[in-house]
Design a protein around this motif. Structure first.
Motif, PDB file in Angstrom:
ATOM      1  N   VAL A   5      -1.278   4.748  -6.946  1.00  0.00           N
ATOM      2  CA  VAL A   5      -0.195   5.195  -6.083  1.00  0.00           C
ATOM      3  C   VAL A   5      -0.791   5.724  -4.785  1.00  0.00           C
ATOM      4  O   VAL A   5      -1.636   6.627  -4.807  1.00  0.00           O
ATOM      5  N   LEU A  12      10.139  10.554  -3.272  1.00  0.00           N
ATOM      6  CA  LEU A  12      10.193   9.322  -4.047  1.00  0.00           C
ATOM      7  C   LEU A  12       8.862   9.039  -4.730  1.00  0.00           C
ATOM      8  O   LEU A  12       8.823   8.570  -5.876  1.00  0.00           O
ATOM      9  N   GLY A  13       7.760   9.332  -4.055  1.00  0.00           N
ATOM     10  CA  GLY A  13       6.454   9.139  -4.681  1.00  0.00           C
ATOM     11  C   GLY A  13       6.299  10.002  -5.914  1.00  0.00           C
ATOM     12  O   GLY A  13       5.811   9.544  -6.957  1.00  0.00           O
ATOM     13  N   PHE A  16       8.456   8.660  -8.716  1.00  0.00           N
ATOM     14  CA  PHE A  16       7.824   7.510  -9.344  1.00  0.00           C
ATOM     15  C   PHE A  16       6.728   7.955 -10.316  1.00  0.00           C
ATOM     16  O   PHE A  16       6.641   7.461 -11.448  1.00  0.00           O
ATOM     17  N   THR A  70       3.998   4.437  -1.313  1.00  0.00           N
ATOM     18  CA  THR A  70       5.185   5.215  -0.951  1.00  0.00           C
ATOM     19  C   THR A  70       5.059   5.911   0.397  1.00  0.00           C
ATOM     20  O   THR A  70       5.983   6.623   0.800  1.00  0.00           O
ATOM     21  N   CYS A  71       3.946   5.723   1.089  1.00  0.00           N
ATOM     22  CA  CYS A  71       3.728   6.516   2.311  1.00  0.00           C
ATOM     23  C   CYS A  71       3.173   5.671   3.446  1.00  0.00           C
ATOM     24  O   CYS A  71       2.420   6.174   4.281  1.00  0.00           O
ATOM     25  N   VAL A  95       7.354   0.608  -0.604  1.00  0.00           N
ATOM     26  CA  VAL A  95       8.632   1.274  -0.389  1.00  0.00           C
ATOM     27  C   VAL A  95       8.914   1.283   1.111  1.00  0.00           C
ATOM     28  O   VAL A  95       8.247   1.981   1.876  1.00  0.00           O
ATOM     29  N   ALA A 198      12.940   5.010  -8.388  1.00  0.00           N
ATOM     30  CA  ALA A 198      11.652   5.019  -9.085  1.00  0.00           C
ATOM     31  C   ALA A 198      11.742   4.268 -10.405  1.00  0.00           C
ATOM     32  O   ALA A 198      10.865   3.450 -10.738  1.00  0.00           O
TER      33      ALA A 198
END
Length: 340
Positions: A5, A12-13, A16, A70-71, A95, A198
């Motif tokens: 990840v 959201l991260g 998930f 996610t970023c 994402v 997620a």
């Protein structure tokens, strides 16, 4: 499965990571360790994704089934991750955002709509901000042909929301008294909980899926009136809502969306805000909890802690009316006198 990840500690991260751990997956988080808390049970690797040497050290001699990004916000930086991870992961899940679509929010969009033009090596100064996510998507699709999974969330809410749209309303309503509300209480909205995205993302990865999904929840799953009523219920507030027409807000220079979070006025440039289609994701099994449940859980998280506090910023723009402006606008509404 073994999952890498990028990020994984904010909103959201974090949702998930929590769901992946609940399902028994093996996780590695790569981030700078400056935001949020790394949960127990995961491997934390500290590093900056802009640093190619740090990326090379991360992947050396290693392999994961999936990477979930996610970023990623800048194409040229996401490109470094994509290049470093090639040959070290099977599927790259990215994402993105509805902002990648050139026609939103003026039009209702689905997966077939055109994206903003943005080169794969673009920097923030090269293109409008909303185009950057589209460039990131292209980087991932080009680097992992046939093995890229893109999700385009709409307006995400839930515990740990960093922007502070729903938290601002919760805290405003919790203070009680008269609360000025925008437009009509019957204005239909469409919100989605980060935890539901997620879970859907993990389901799609487990199925070996690729491609693109809009993930904005169920159409018309709440109205502005229902949302604020849920805020009152969650906080135990005695707030009395005063529904001021949209022209009033515009006359008093109240900015939609930022000063009044989640207010998309009835204007052509906002016409598609609450009407995108999640039909493909819903048909593929996306499940969405009631908005009132999300509201209650978000209030509980704000009250009990456990998440980083909201920034109340959209980019560099403050979110929410200041108390002084709120008082001034309410006084201006009262000064209008009786209305038919």
């Amino acid at each position: 499965m073994k999952i890498l990840v990028m990020g994984g500690t904010v909103f959201l991260g974090r949702a998930f990571v929590d769901e992946a751990l609940r399902r028994g997956h093996e996780l590695t988080l790569f981030n700078r360790g400056q935001s949020g808390v790394t949960p127990a049970g995961v491997e934390a690797v500290r590093g900056d994704r802009e640093d190619e040497e740090a990326l090379a050290a991360l992947v050396e001699g290693r392999h994961w089934d999936w990477v979930v990004d996610t970023c990623g916000f800048e194409p040229r930086i996401v490109r470094r991750s994509v290049r470093a991870l090639a040959g070290h992961v099977e599927t790259y899940a990215f994402v993105s955002s509805f902002h990648a679509y050139a026609d939103w929010p003026a039009k209702s969009v689905d997966e077939s709509f055109p994206r903003h033009a943005c080169a794969v090596d673009a920097a923030p100064e090269d293109v409008p901000y909303n185009a950057l996510k589209a460039g990131c998507e292209r980087v991932v699709e080009e680097g992992f042909p046939g093995h890229a999974l893109i999700v385009n969330p709409g307006i995400i809410v839930g515990p740990g929301e960093p922007v502070g749209r729903l938290p601002w309303w919760l805290e405003t309503v919790a203070r009680g008294g008269r609360v000025l509300a925008p437009g009509s209480p019957d204005r239909v909205m469409q919100l989605v909980d980060a935890r539901d995205i997620a879970a859907f993302l993990l389901d799609r990865l487990a199925e070996g899926d690729s491609g693109r999904y809009l993930t904005t929840g169920v159409a018309g799953n709440t109205t502005m009136g229902e949302l604020l009523a849920a805020c009152a219920e969650a906080t135990g507030s005695d707030a009395a809502f005063v529904w001021a027409d949209e022209r009033f807000w515009q006359e008093h220079d109240v900015a939609p969306w930022t000063e009044l979070p989640l207010w998309a006025p009835d204007l052509p440039e906002f016409a598609g805000t609450w009407t995108p289609s999640s039909a493909k994701a819903l048909a593929a099994g996306m499940r969405c909890r009631p908005v009132a449940e999300t509201v209650a859980d978000t209030w509980r998280a704000l009250r009990d802690g456990g998440y980083p506090p909201p920034k109340y910023l959209q980019g560099k723009i403050p979110v929410g009316l200041s108390q002084d402006k709120r008082d001034a606008v309410l006084a201006a509404w009262d000064a209008r006198g009786p209305r038919n």
